[in-house]
Design a protein around this motif. Structure first.
Motif, short mmCIF file in Angstrom:
data_model
loop_
_atom_site.label_atom_id
_atom_site.label_comp_id
_atom_site.label_asym_id
_atom_site.label_seq_id
_atom_site.Cartn_x
_atom_site.Cartn_y
_atom_site.Cartn_z
N GLY A 187 125.44 -129.31 62.80
CA GLY A 187 125.49 -130.62 63.33
C GLY A 187 125.40 -131.58 62.35
O GLY A 187 125.19 -131.41 61.19
N THR A 188 125.02 -132.83 62.70
CA THR A 188 124.77 -134.02 61.78
C THR A 188 123.41 -134.26 61.73
O THR A 188 122.99 -135.31 61.11
N GLY A 189 122.48 -133.36 62.51
CA GLY A 189 121.20 -133.72 62.21
C GLY A 189 120.90 -134.60 63.43
O GLY A 189 121.50 -135.17 64.27
N GLY A 190 119.50 -135.29 63.17
CA GLY A 190 119.24 -136.43 64.04
C GLY A 190 117.70 -136.22 64.31
O GLY A 190 117.42 -135.00 64.35
N TRP A 191 117.07 -137.48 64.39
CA TRP A 191 115.53 -137.32 64.72
C TRP A 191 115.37 -136.31 66.28
O TRP A 191 114.40 -135.76 66.49
N ARG A 192 116.44 -136.62 67.20
CA ARG A 192 116.17 -135.88 68.57
C ARG A 192 116.14 -134.48 68.39
O ARG A 192 115.55 -133.51 68.80
N ARG A 193 117.07 -133.75 67.41
CA ARG A 193 117.36 -132.50 67.17
C ARG A 193 116.22 -132.06 66.50
O ARG A 193 115.42 -131.07 66.84
N PHE A 194 115.53 -132.72 65.55
CA PHE A 194 114.35 -132.18 64.76
C PHE A 194 112.96 -132.23 65.84
O PHE A 194 112.48 -131.12 65.73
N PHE A 195 112.84 -133.39 66.38
CA PHE A 195 111.65 -133.40 67.30
C PHE A 195 111.77 -132.45 68.52
O PHE A 195 110.88 -131.65 68.93
N GLY A 196 112.99 -132.12 68.99
CA GLY A 196 113.06 -131.25 69.87
C GLY A 196 112.86 -129.70 69.58
O GLY A 196 112.13 -129.16 70.46
N LEU A 197 113.36 -129.42 68.43
CA LEU A 197 113.23 -128.03 68.08
C LEU A 197 111.54 -128.09 67.51
O LEU A 197 111.04 -126.94 67.69
N PHE A 198 110.95 -129.05 67.16
CA PHE A 198 109.56 -129.04 66.68
C PHE A 198 108.76 -128.72 67.76
O PHE A 198 107.95 -127.88 67.53
N GLY A 199 109.18 -129.38 68.90
CA GLY A 199 108.35 -129.28 69.92
C GLY A 199 108.28 -127.94 70.50
O GLY A 199 107.31 -127.01 71.09
N ILE A 200 109.35 -127.31 70.64
CA ILE A 200 109.91 -125.94 71.24
C ILE A 200 109.00 -124.91 70.36
O ILE A 200 108.40 -124.02 70.77
N SER A 201 109.24 -124.91 68.86
CA SER A 201 108.54 -124.20 68.03
C SER A 201 107.18 -124.25 68.15
O SER A 201 106.37 -123.29 68.24
N PHE A 202 106.45 -125.48 68.22
CA PHE A 202 105.06 -125.54 68.20
C PHE A 202 104.42 -125.07 69.39
O PHE A 202 103.54 -124.28 69.30
N ILE A 203 105.13 -125.14 70.49
CA ILE A 203 104.62 -124.79 71.84
C ILE A 203 104.71 -123.27 71.97
O ILE A 203 103.56 -122.62 72.31
#
Length: 385
Positions: A163-179
């Motif tokens: 995809g084209t990236g984006g802050w929503r993709r980044f923080f969405g995956l960050f939250g899932i991975s961190f939890i």
């Protein structure tokens, strides 16, 4: 006057307008004598039409058909020809996943409407699911429907897998991975917190562009999270129930274990919903997902009770609730809609689901008169020799 009868599948692409123009132009230029064109514009939707979350996609498909019909009118406005335009949305009453499903849907529609050929957009990609990673052209050569790919004025720029990236993709995956990292570790230990941030950051930087098919929604994300949290206790209940059933079967002297391979066509989308269902089935003792091909799951079941639960579709309804809402959970079971069958060993006629106990007993009685003590004697007219 022979008419050229075309099928033109549409999708939101940079070349869809040129594809429609080519379909009209090639048909009218090849005609000899009076020209007549019958053009069927279709949009194949890879989702369920009655799911509330998909109504916006369905409305977008209808708008695309209206625009395409207008394009056909513009391209034939100054041409002396008889032009008939038909529009339709196909796939709303079934599940279309891979290229094979789309090719079969196009073939069935073409046969039903007596169409001669298909004109394919070189950038054709159905919406609402992941891109078709396998070429649709290969499957179209398999069906009995001539097709040609519309030549465009510029080379087709196929969409990238990422995809084209984006802050929503980044923080969405960050939250899932961190939890997920903290679930596996200790959320009260500072070292796990620090390493969790580091790991989630690395995962998000490297995979955020390929993890999400759509941009994560701020409004829908929390709703999905709440539904998933409600789903966890239900899944634990199913795991405990299956554990008890398998334990009873193993401890019984007769060992009523009947390993079978079953096929279930799940009414969930490919991607995350299908992954969640396949893993939920595997987590439940007595069942193991062996293969997931599009929406078709091949599952190994250990005991009859596990097979019955699978065919009753309780986990499928729960997954539909998580991803599509409560209204979408009210769906017929795989057994009721004919989407479940035993593939190995092949069921014998005596064990076929269509025969209940009474029907089987009646069949046995008819085949063996001696098995029924109340059977009519020859003197009563029950047997003529």
């Amino acid at each position: 006057m022979a008419a050229d009868r075309l099928l033109v599948p549409l999708s939101e692409s940079s070349t869809v307008r040129q594809t429609v123009a080519y379909a009209v132009q090639s048909s009218l230029e090849s005609a000899s004598g009076p020209r007549e064109l019958v053009c069927h514009l279709v949009v194949a939707v890879p989702f369920e039409a009655d799911v509330p979350e998909e109504r916006a996609e369905l409305e977008a498909a209808e708008r695309l058909l209206e625009r395409a019909a207008t394009w056909v009118g513009e391209d034939t406005d100054d041409v002396e020809a008889t032009v008939t335009v038909e529009t339709a949305i196909i796939g709303a009453d079934e599940y279309l996943f891979g290229p094979k499903d789309y090719a079969d849907a196009f073939a069935a529609y073409a046969e039903a409407h007596d169409l001669d050929r298909l004109v394919l957009d070189p950038e054709y990609q159905p919406g609402a699911t992941a891109p078709l990673l396998q070429p649709l052209e290969r499957e179209l050569t398999r069906i009995d429907l001539p097709f040609d790919e519309a030549p465009v004025d510029r080379p087709a720029q196929h969409a990238r897998f990422v995809g084209t990236g984006g802050w929503r993709r980044f923080f969405g995956l960050f939250g899932i991975s961190f939890i997920f990292y903290l679930v596996l570790g200790d959320p009260t230990y500072w070292f796990d917190l620090v390493t969790g941030v580091a790991v989630a950051g690395i995962v998000s930087l490297t995979l955020s562009q390929v993890t999400f098919i759509r941009e994560p929604s701020i409004t829908r994300g929390p709703v999905l999270l709440i539904r998933f949290l409600l789903y966890i206790p239900y899944l634990l209940y199913e795991i405990v129930k299956a554990n008890v059933a398998v334990s009873i079967a193993i401890l019984r002297p007769s060992m009523p274990i009947e390993p079978t391979m079953t096929r279930v066509d799940a009414r969930v989308k490919s991607g995350l919903p299908l992954l969640a269902l396949a893993n939920s089935i595997t987590l439940t003792p007595g069942t193991l997902t062996v293969r997931a091909n599009d929406q078709s799951l091949i599952v190994h079941t250990l005991i009859p009770a596990a097979q019955d639960d699978l065919f009753d579709g309780s986990l499928e309804r729960a997954i539909r609730f998580v991803f599509y809402g409560r209204g979408s959970a009210a769906i017929a079971s795989p057994r009721e809609r004919g989407d479940a069958e035993v593939v190995y060993p092949e069921p014998t006629p005596a064990s076929a689901p269509a025969l209940d106990a009474d029907a089987t007993a009646d069949a046995d009685a008819d085949s063996d008169p001696n098995s029924n003590p109340d059977a009519a004697s020859p003197t009563e007219g029950g047997d003529e020799r």
